[in-house]
Design a protein around this motif. Sequence first.
Motif, mmCIF file in Angstrom:
data_model
loop_
_atom_site.group_PDB
_atom_site.id
_atom_site.type_symbol
_atom_site.label_atom_id
_atom_site.label_comp_id
_atom_site.label_asym_id
_atom_site.label_seq_id
_atom_site.Cartn_x
_atom_site.Cartn_y
_atom_site.Cartn_z
ATOM 1 N N UNK A 95 0.876 -1.175 0.000
ATOM 2 C CA UNK A 95 0.000 0.000 0.000
ATOM 3 C C UNK A 95 0.912 1.223 0.000
ATOM 4 N N UNK A 96 0.636 2.170 -0.906
ATOM 5 C CA UNK A 96 1.487 3.345 -0.998
ATOM 6 C C UNK A 96 0.702 4.498 -1.605
ATOM 7 N N UNK A 97 1.328 5.651 -1.639
ATOM 8 C CA UNK A 97 0.789 6.814 -2.321
ATOM 9 C C UNK A 97 1.829 7.290 -3.315
ATOM 10 N N UNK A 98 1.404 7.515 -4.564
ATOM 11 C CA UNK A 98 2.326 7.926 -5.618
ATOM 12 C C UNK A 98 1.955 9.315 -6.110
ATOM 13 N N UNK A 99 2.898 10.243 -6.017
ATOM 14 C CA UNK A 99 2.766 11.548 -6.655
ATOM 15 C C UNK A 99 3.359 11.413 -8.040
ATOM 16 N N UNK A 100 2.495 11.393 -9.057
ATOM 17 C CA UNK A 100 2.914 10.980 -10.386
ATOM 18 C C UNK A 100 3.964 11.854 -11.028
ATOM 19 N N UNK A 101 3.773 13.165 -11.050
ATOM 20 C CA UNK A 101 4.707 14.028 -11.769
ATOM 21 C C UNK A 101 6.079 14.059 -11.097
ATOM 22 N N UNK A 102 6.103 14.106 -9.776
ATOM 23 C CA UNK A 102 7.385 14.158 -9.054
ATOM 24 C C UNK A 102 7.992 12.771 -8.844
ATOM 25 N N UNK A 103 7.221 11.750 -9.067
ATOM 26 C CA UNK A 103 7.612 10.357 -8.800
ATOM 27 C C UNK A 103 8.079 10.207 -7.348
ATOM 28 N N UNK A 104 7.215 10.634 -6.439
ATOM 29 C CA UNK A 104 7.474 10.514 -5.006
ATOM 30 C C UNK A 104 6.555 9.440 -4.443
ATOM 31 N N UNK A 105 7.135 8.450 -3.796
ATOM 32 C CA UNK A 105 6.394 7.319 -3.229
ATOM 33 C C UNK A 105 6.405 7.491 -1.713
ATOM 34 N N UNK A 106 5.230 7.567 -1.104
ATOM 35 C CA UNK A 106 5.156 7.852 0.325
ATOM 36 C C UNK A 106 4.228 6.863 1.028
ATOM 37 N N UNK A 107 4.404 6.773 2.351
ATOM 38 C CA UNK A 107 3.513 5.972 3.186
ATOM 39 C C UNK A 107 3.424 4.515 2.793
ATOM 40 N N UNK A 108 4.544 3.926 2.384
ATOM 41 C CA UNK A 108 4.536 2.545 1.908
ATOM 42 C C UNK A 108 4.406 1.572 3.073
ATOM 43 N N UNK A 109 3.395 0.729 3.018
ATOM 44 C CA UNK A 109 3.275 -0.406 3.939
ATOM 45 C C UNK A 109 3.803 -1.637 3.215
ATOM 46 N N UNK A 110 4.938 -2.156 3.676
ATOM 47 C CA UNK A 110 5.582 -3.294 3.015
ATOM 48 C C UNK A 110 4.909 -4.604 3.407
ATOM 49 N N UNK A 111 5.069 -5.623 2.572
ATOM 50 C CA UNK A 111 4.535 -6.941 2.942
ATOM 51 C C UNK A 111 5.180 -7.451 4.223
ATOM 52 N N UNK A 112 4.414 -8.173 5.019
ATOM 53 C CA UNK A 112 4.965 -8.771 6.232
ATOM 54 C C UNK A 112 5.886 -9.927 5.867
ATOM 55 N N UNK A 113 6.981 -10.110 6.604
ATOM 56 C CA UNK A 113 7.861 -11.260 6.333
ATOM 57 C C UNK A 113 7.167 -12.559 6.711
ATOM 58 N N UNK A 114 7.639 -13.679 6.193
ATOM 59 C CA UNK A 114 7.056 -14.975 6.568
ATOM 60 C C UNK A 114 7.083 -15.180 8.084
#
Length: 392
Positions: A338-357
Motif C-alpha cells: 500500500x502506498x501513495x504515488x505523486x505521479x509528476x514528481x515520482x514521489x512514493x510515500x507511506x509505503x506499507x511493506x509486505x509482512x515477512x514470513x
Amino acid sequence: MPFLNGQVSFTRLSITTPSGGAGPSLIGEPQLDALREHVLVPSEVGVKGEVETGWCAGAHVYDEAFDAEHNTYAGGSVLHAAMRMDTNRVPSEIKRAIKGQLEHSVRASSDGDFLSRAEKRDLRDLVEQSLHKELASGKHRTSSMTPVLWDAERHALLLASSSNKATETLLDLWRKTFDGQLQLTTLSAGRLAYDHLATSGRTRDLEDLQPSPFTPPPPHVSDEAGRTPDVPWSMGGPEPHDFLGNELLIWLWHRWEDNGGTLEVTLPSGGTATIEYALDRVIEMQCAWGVTGKQSLRADAEGPSPARLPEAADALATGKWPRKVGLLLADEEGSSWRCTLTGDRWAVTGVALPDPPEDMEDPREKLEWRVEKTRALDERLLGLFHAFLDER
C-alpha cells in the motif's frame, strides 16, 4: 529508519559516470571509504556555518561505523546509509530576547534618552558576542538524518524524503563525496520517461509529446482548435514532460474501472510480473488548465475508494488531473504493498511493506526482506510506467 523500520517513503535518483555510463554494480571498500571520509564530524560549535552535512552509517546520527557486514544488503549490491544534517541556529525569539535585554541594559547606563552612534555600535557588538556564546554552548544544535538506499545493481539511489531541500543537500554532499566520479540525477516522471525511451532509441517521440486533452477546456477557457492543457505544475518546472506521471495515474484509473486493474508488465531488470492494483484512500487533483483549482478526496480504510465518489468523476470531467493517488498493489508471488504515488514528481510515500514470513525470526533476514520488498515495489511501479509509455 524509513527503509529498515516502519513505513517507507522515497524519491528516486540515478547514478551514472561523467561519460554517461553506469556506476559500480556492487558496493565495495572504495565506496565505503568515500563515505567514511565524509562522515559528519561537527566542527567547533559556532565557528562554521549554521548547517553542516555529512554521512552517518544509518543506525543513528552518531553512527560512524561503515562496514560491509552492517551496511550492505542483497549480496553487496545495495547499501543502506543516511545523510546527517546538523543545524546550529539561535531561534528568532531567543535572538529578540537577548537583544532586548542588552538594549535595556545599555539604555539604563546611557546619559540621554536616545542611544548615540557609539552606543548603538557597542550594542551590536554585545548582541553579536552573546549570540556567539549561545551557539558555542551547543544548546541550539539539532541533528537529523535522512536515510538513503543505494541500489548499485540498478544504478539508482532512493532518498527517504521528497523535499527539495533534502534533495539539494544530498546532491551537494554526493558531489563532495565522489568528486564528480559518480553523478547523481533526480528522476521525476519526465526524466524517467526519457531514460525508458532512450533504451529503444525513441527519445524523439518524447520531444513531440504534448499533454492529452482528455476533456474540453473548462468554461473559463476559450475552446481553441487543438488546444491542449497547460499543466502548469509540469510546464512551469524543470522537466516539462512530468505531466506523463499524471497521465499514468489517469490511465491506471481508467484500466482499473474498465477491467479490474490487472497488468502484465516487463520489469526494468528483466522478466515480467503480473500486477493487480486498485486506487486507494486518497486522490489529490488539480486543474490541468490552471483555472479551477485543486481538490482532495480521502476515504477511511473501510470505506470505498475516493475514485468511486461522484466528486472524483466530476473533477475529471471538468479538467482536473490526479497528482497524488493511493495505490494497493499485489503480484503473483503473493506480495502486496500500500502506498501513495505523486505521479509528476515520482514521489512514493507511506509505503506499507509486505509482512515477512511467520517463520522468519532472524533480525538480519527481516532487514534483507524489507530491502528486497522496497526494491520490488520500486521496480513494479517503474514497470507500470513503462507499460503506459509504450502504449501511449
